[in-house]
Design a protein around this motif. Structure first.
Motif, PDB file in Angstrom:
ATOM      1  N   MET A   1      63.251  56.968  65.731  1.00 17.92           N
ATOM      2  CA  MET A   1      64.065  55.861  66.198  1.00 17.92           C
ATOM      3  C   MET A   1      63.181  54.630  66.350  1.00 17.92           C
ATOM      4  O   MET A   1      62.007  54.733  66.660  1.00 17.92           O
ATOM      5  N   THR A   2      63.767  53.480  66.160  1.00 12.32           N
ATOM      6  CA  THR A   2      63.012  52.250  66.328  1.00 12.32           C
ATOM      7  C   THR A   2      62.692  52.018  67.796  1.00 12.32           C
ATOM      8  O   THR A   2      63.288  52.626  68.682  1.00 12.32           O
ATOM      9  N   SER A   3      61.774  51.131  68.041  1.00 16.56           N
ATOM     10  CA  SER A   3      61.358  50.798  69.392  1.00 16.56           C
ATOM     11  C   SER A   3      62.528  50.243  70.200  1.00 16.56           C
ATOM     12  O   SER A   3      63.366  49.512  69.684  1.00 16.56           O
ATOM     13  N   ILE A   4      62.561  50.587  71.485  1.00 19.84           N
ATOM     14  CA  ILE A   4      63.614  50.104  72.379  1.00 19.84           C
ATOM     15  C   ILE A   4      62.976  49.156  73.382  1.00 19.84           C
ATOM     16  O   ILE A   4      62.039  49.528  74.092  1.00 19.84           O
ATOM     17  N   ASN A   5      63.502  47.931  73.448  1.00 22.95           N
ATOM     18  CA  ASN A   5      62.995  46.941  74.387  1.00 22.95           C
ATOM     19  C   ASN A   5      64.191  46.306  75.104  1.00 22.95           C
ATOM     20  O   ASN A   5      64.663  45.243  74.743  1.00 22.95           O
ATOM     21  N   ILE A   6      64.695  47.025  76.127  1.00 23.71           N
ATOM     22  CA  ILE A   6      65.845  46.528  76.890  1.00 23.71           C
ATOM     23  C   ILE A   6      65.461  46.151  78.320  1.00 23.71           C
ATOM     24  O   ILE A   6      66.302  46.032  79.197  1.00 23.71           O
ATOM     25  N   GLY A   7      64.149  45.982  78.536  1.00 24.64           N
ATOM     26  CA  GLY A   7      63.678  45.548  79.844  1.00 24.64           C
ATOM     27  C   GLY A   7      63.469  46.667  80.842  1.00 24.64           C
ATOM     28  O   GLY A   7      63.320  46.412  82.032  1.00 24.64           O
ATOM     29  N   ILE A   8      63.474  47.910  80.367  1.00 22.13           N
ATOM     30  CA  ILE A   8      63.214  49.068  81.222  1.00 22.13           C
ATOM     31  C   ILE A   8      62.018  49.803  80.620  1.00 22.13           C
ATOM     32  O   ILE A   8      62.026  50.137  79.439  1.00 22.13           O
ATOM     33  N   ALA A   9      61.007  50.021  81.437  1.00 19.98           N
ATOM     34  CA  ALA A   9      59.806  50.709  80.961  1.00 19.98           C
ATOM     35  C   ALA A   9      60.163  52.084  80.399  1.00 19.98           C
ATOM     36  O   ALA A   9      61.095  52.738  80.875  1.00 19.98           O
ATOM     37  N   GLU A  10      59.417  52.515  79.387  1.00 19.88           N
ATOM     38  CA  GLU A  10      59.716  53.788  78.724  1.00 19.88           C
ATOM     39  C   GLU A  10      59.752  54.958  79.704  1.00 19.88           C
ATOM     40  O   GLU A  10      60.666  55.786  79.658  1.00 19.88           O
ATOM     41  N   ASN A  11      58.786  55.046  80.599  1.00 17.94           N
ATOM     42  CA  ASN A  11      58.771  56.145  81.572  1.00 17.94           C
ATOM     43  C   ASN A  11      60.022  56.126  82.430  1.00 17.94           C
ATOM     44  O   ASN A  11      60.595  57.180  82.735  1.00 17.94           O
ATOM     45  N   ASP A  12      60.460  54.931  82.832  1.00 20.61           N
ATOM     46  CA  ASP A  12      61.679  54.804  83.630  1.00 20.61           C
ATOM     47  C   ASP A  12      62.904  55.212  82.821  1.00 20.61           C
ATOM     48  O   ASP A  12      63.785  55.921  83.322  1.00 20.61           O
TER      49      ASP A  12
END
Length: 158
Positions: A1-12
């Protein structure tokens, strides 16, 4: 899957998705129990419970879809098998066909469990500033609290 940048850290995102998986599993297990009870309820309150259980399982069917889609929005695969749900759910399977009163009690406990699971997920979502997940979970929590109240009211004398 492509990178997700919705303003929530990946760990969160991953932690929220894991909580949502538990919510999905609890909700789907409760859906199955409610549908089972709709089919098998008998007794003096048959018509009332048969109709009520149908309303409840229809609402749960919509809810599980919303929760699963939120998990996907966070970039995580949603569980979708009985095995996965059994491993994730805090709601116990029911053996046999309980009495109508027992059905009400079992479903009350199930809705209360979904509320507790929701509270856990809500805290994680709020801490991560994930308003979308928090809103979804808050809405689910409110619906399950109301349903549990209505079920409890059916068992009160007076």
């Amino acid at each position: 899957m492509t990178s997700i940048n919705i303003g929530i850290a990946e760990n969160d995102r991953l932690e929220i998705a894991q909580g949502l998986k538990r919510l999905l599993a609890d909700s789907y297990t409760l859906y199955l129990q409610t549908h089972n009870f709709h089919w098998n309820v008998t007794g003096k309150q048959f018509r009332e419970l048969h109709v009520m259980f149908e309303e409840q399982y229809n609402a749960l069917a919509l809810a599980v879809d919303e929760v699963a889609e939120r998990i996907r929005t966070l970039g995580v695969a949603a569980p979708g098998t009985y095995k996965a749900f059994a491993e994730l759910s805090a709601i116990e399977e029911v053996e046999g066909v309980p009495s109508a009163d027992e059905m009400i009690d079992i479903l009350t406990r199930g809705h209360e469990q979904v509320v507790r699971t929701s509270r856990d997920v809500l805290k994680v979502a709020q801490d991560a500033n994930d308003e979308s997940s928090a809103s979804l979970v808050s809405d689910r929590m409110r619906e399950h609290e109301k349903t549990a109240w209505m079920l409890r009211a059916m068992r009160e004398n007076g």
